[in-house]
Scaffold this motif. Structure first.
Motif, PDB file in Angstrom:
ATOM      1  N   ALA A 162      -8.791 -38.940   9.520  1.00 55.46           N
ATOM      2  CA  ALA A 162      -9.941 -38.242  10.102  1.00 55.46           C
ATOM      3  C   ALA A 162      -9.531 -37.249  11.176  1.00 55.46           C
ATOM      4  O   ALA A 162     -10.367 -36.492  11.669  1.00 55.46           O
ATOM      5  N   SER A 163      -8.251 -37.247  11.559  1.00 52.64           N
ATOM      6  CA  SER A 163      -7.791 -36.373  12.629  1.00 52.64           C
ATOM      7  C   SER A 163      -7.116 -35.133  12.061  1.00 52.64           C
ATOM      8  O   SER A 163      -6.334 -35.219  11.111  1.00 52.64           O
ATOM      9  N   LEU A 164      -7.401 -33.983  12.675  1.00 53.56           N
ATOM     10  CA  LEU A 164      -6.760 -32.723  12.297  1.00 53.56           C
ATOM     11  C   LEU A 164      -5.565 -32.419  13.191  1.00 53.56           C
ATOM     12  O   LEU A 164      -5.045 -31.309  13.173  1.00 53.56           O
ATOM     13  N   LEU A 182      -8.831 -38.932  18.329  1.00 52.48           N
ATOM     14  CA  LEU A 182      -8.550 -39.789  17.175  1.00 52.48           C
ATOM     15  C   LEU A 182      -7.058 -40.057  17.046  1.00 52.48           C
ATOM     16  O   LEU A 182      -6.639 -41.193  16.756  1.00 52.48           O
ATOM     17  N   TYR A 183      -6.254 -39.036  17.266  1.00 52.40           N
ATOM     18  CA  TYR A 183      -4.808 -39.222  17.188  1.00 52.40           C
ATOM     19  C   TYR A 183      -4.340 -40.239  18.233  1.00 52.40           C
ATOM     20  O   TYR A 183      -3.505 -41.103  17.949  1.00 52.40           O
ATOM     21  N   GLU A 198     -16.481 -41.655  15.450  1.00 54.32           N
ATOM     22  CA  GLU A 198     -16.837 -41.282  14.072  1.00 54.32           C
ATOM     23  C   GLU A 198     -18.267 -40.770  13.967  1.00 54.32           C
ATOM     24  O   GLU A 198     -18.590 -40.011  13.047  1.00 54.32           O
ATOM     25  N   SER A 199     -19.115 -41.167  14.901  1.00 53.03           N
ATOM     26  CA  SER A 199     -20.519 -40.726  14.852  1.00 53.03           C
ATOM     27  C   SER A 199     -20.715 -39.344  15.459  1.00 53.03           C
ATOM     28  O   SER A 199     -21.813 -38.788  15.403  1.00 53.03           O
ATOM     29  N   ARG A 243     -10.725 -31.457  20.328  1.00 59.41           N
ATOM     30  CA  ARG A 243     -10.762 -32.606  21.239  1.00 59.41           C
ATOM     31  C   ARG A 243     -10.992 -33.908  20.471  1.00 59.41           C
ATOM     32  O   ARG A 243     -10.362 -34.931  20.758  1.00 59.41           O
ATOM     33  N   ARG A 244     -11.881 -33.852  19.506  1.00 59.14           N
ATOM     34  CA  ARG A 244     -12.141 -35.055  18.701  1.00 59.14           C
ATOM     35  C   ARG A 244     -10.882 -35.456  17.942  1.00 59.14           C
ATOM     36  O   ARG A 244     -10.535 -36.649  17.889  1.00 59.14           O
TER      37      ARG A 244
END
Length: 550
Positions: free
Chosen positions: A274-276, A252-253, A235-236, A247-248
């Motif tokens: 928070a995940s796309l 997260l997924y 998250e940071s 990738r983030r």
């Protein structure tokens, strides 16, 4: 980049130097002082020292016995090590834990060196470790462990730096130095794409730091760190680099999936928004449902249904919404209609099960006529990759940035097709005027063996290619290729297992095979529905094994 013959004993050193030159040319503004100093000083060292350092960098681990670093082209190992020791790039007095010592030493060396502490020195190596571990011995230099040991233990101190350099070159840490060796041997060959001046995956120093941090977070998950702690680190991390954002989102997924497996619904509900990732919203609804938060699940599902991101969400919501309405006391909802595919039911000899259910069905159908191939996702993807090769490997700025890419880095971006709109229009337009057969044949011949995320060379031979071109109508191919381009990540899988050709009649059919107890997966259902909608012949084959009579 220039490929070096593996007949040159220093081929690996030349490859490493090329990487340094490549990075210095394209990423000079992203290098820190430590990296600049290393590149400068590396070139100044004697060739044996440079070669030995590269050998260590390319091997697994950071601890080495000089006797295991014997290379004919380098010469005496200890002499080659001396400049590296003086620079501090390696050390011979690092603290070693008992576990590290056991990984480096043979059983007889341990038994003789620790004879005084061992109650059973002839025991197996694992038991020797257990005996010494019980003594709770602190880490210490080798000479404190074993004063008379005949050689030092060398620690490579540049692994983190070399990982950063490897990240700059490849844009990831899952590709490594073996890419060069495989390319030198001719085992892996890549399309040569012209690189533009701004062809870089990582655009600023913060991108390097974030990529390394994301990789570290993935490792922490594998090592069992509590998910909440890993999540706080993720998250940071923030960036405007689309590649890093993907990738983030993917990480997260994965964290959300781990949370679900642990039954930690609150953590999963914190992660998924928070995940796309394309499936994150559906998973969020599913978690609300599994945690019996029916009203919240229905509200989110209804919101997603008003503007679904694609067929994947449409399909999932078609099941979820009626189920949630029932949970909230609504009227019964009609069951979703099954896809309009033909049905084949077979009873095959039980001994054929050893072949695998797909191959068993292939043999059975082929005995009835026609040519049957087990292709699953490979055939249509390969034909698409060949027809659209020039569009896929077009030198779009930022798409290619090193010589070992089997696809552009923006392959899964929403704008992938839009950036190449005219190129793809020309490729798919060939399906309208008949040019596509010649193009596919030419690319099959000219690009043979080049790495591609779409073309499965080990499966696609000339016979299968010609059968496909003779039997698959151009309009069917166009429908499939357009569907691929709509969502490459989701739609490149789920295609039927078998394809049956009748070349004399210029017709075909696809068959999805299901063994006992197996059922259609969501992506398979979507492909079957698509085929039925566009008139592509598809059937589902259910197999039962027929036991021999007593």
């Amino acid at each position: 980049m220039i490929a070096h013959s593996v007949d040159d004993p220093f081929y690996y050193l030349h490859n490493f130097q090329q990487v340094l030159d490549w990075i210095e040319l394209r990423y000079a503004d992203l290098l820190n002082e430590e990296e600049r100093a290393f590149i400068r000083q590396f070139a100044e060292q004697p060739r044996p020292a440079r070669a030995l350092l590269v050998r260590m960098v390319m091997r697994k681990g950071e601890l080495f016995r000089p006797s295991k670093l014997a290379y004919a082209e380098i010469g005496p190992t200890l002499a080659a090590l001396q400049p590296l020791l003086e620079l501090g790039w390696v050390s011979n007095d690092s603290l070693l834990s008992l576990e590290q010592l056991f990984q480096l030493l043979r059983k007889d060396e341990i038994a003789s060196g620790f004879a005084a502490q061992l109650s059973r020195p002839r025991a197996a190596k694992a038991e020797l470790y257990a005996q010494l571990q019980a003594l709770d011995l602190a880490a210490r230099p080798l000479h404190d462990w074993l004063p008379d040991f005949p050689e030092p233990i060398v620690t490579l101190r540049l692994q983190a730096l070399c990982d950063r350099l490897r990240l700059l070159f490849f844009g990831n840490l899952y590709q490594d130095w073996s890419e060069f060796v495989l390319a030198d041997l001719g085992l892996l060959r890549y399309e040569q794409v012209e690189f533009s001046e701004d062809s870089r995956a990582l655009r600023q120093r913060g991108d390097v730091d974030m990529a390394l941090a994301l990789h570290r977070c993935g490792e922490l998950v594998e090592q069992g760190m509590p998910l909440a702690q890993v999540l706080s680190e993720v998250e940071s991390l923030h960036s405007d680099n689309p590649w890093l954002l993907r990738r983030r989102s993917r990480l997260l997924y994965q964290l959300g999936q781990h949370s679900e497996r642990l039954g930690d619904w609150n953590l999963a509900l914190r992660i998924y928004p928070a995940s796309l990732h394309p499936q994150a919203r559906i998973r969020q609804i599913r978690v609300l449902e599994r945690s019996e938060q029916w009203a919240q699940a229905f509200e989110l599902a209804s919101e997603v249904a008003r503007q679904p991101a694609g067929p994947l969400e449409v399909q999932a919501l078609a099941r979820m919404l009626p189920r949630l309405q029932r949970k909230l006391g609504g009227p019964p909802q009609p069951r979703r209609a099954r896809p309009a595919a033909g049905l084949i039911e077979l009873q095959l000899p039980a001994q054929w099960a050893e072949l695998g259910v797909e191959q068993a069905v292939r043999l059975h159908l082929e005995a009835q006529g026609g040519q049957v191939h087990y292709v699953e996702n490979t055939l249509f993807n390969s034909l698409f990759g060949l027809l659209c090769w020039e569009a896929i490997f077009a030198p779009v700025p930022g798409a290619f940035f090193h010589p070992f890419q089997s696809a552009p880095q923006d392959l899964h971006d929403p704008e992938f097709q839009a950036r190449r709109r005219a190129l793809f229009a020309d490729c798919l337009g060939q399906l309208d005027d008949g040019r596509y057969r010649q193009t596919i044949r030419e690319q099959f011949r000219c690009k043979q063996g080049l790495q591609s995320s779409f073309v499965f060379w080990q499966m696609l031979d000339e016979s299968l290619l010609e059968q496909a071109l003779a039997c698959l109508p151009a309009m069917h191919l166009k429908h499939c290729f357009e569907r691929l381009l709509e969502d490459i990540q989701s739609n490149r899988a789920g295609m039927p297992d078998l394809i049956q050709f009748w070349p004399e009649q210029q017709r075909y059919r696809m068959i999805e095979v299901k063994g006992p107890g197996d059922r259609l997966q969501d992506n398979q259902l979507r492909w079957i529905e698509f085929c039925a909608e566009h008139g592509l012949p598809v059937e589902v084959c259910h197999v039962r094994w027929l036991e021999p009579s007593a």
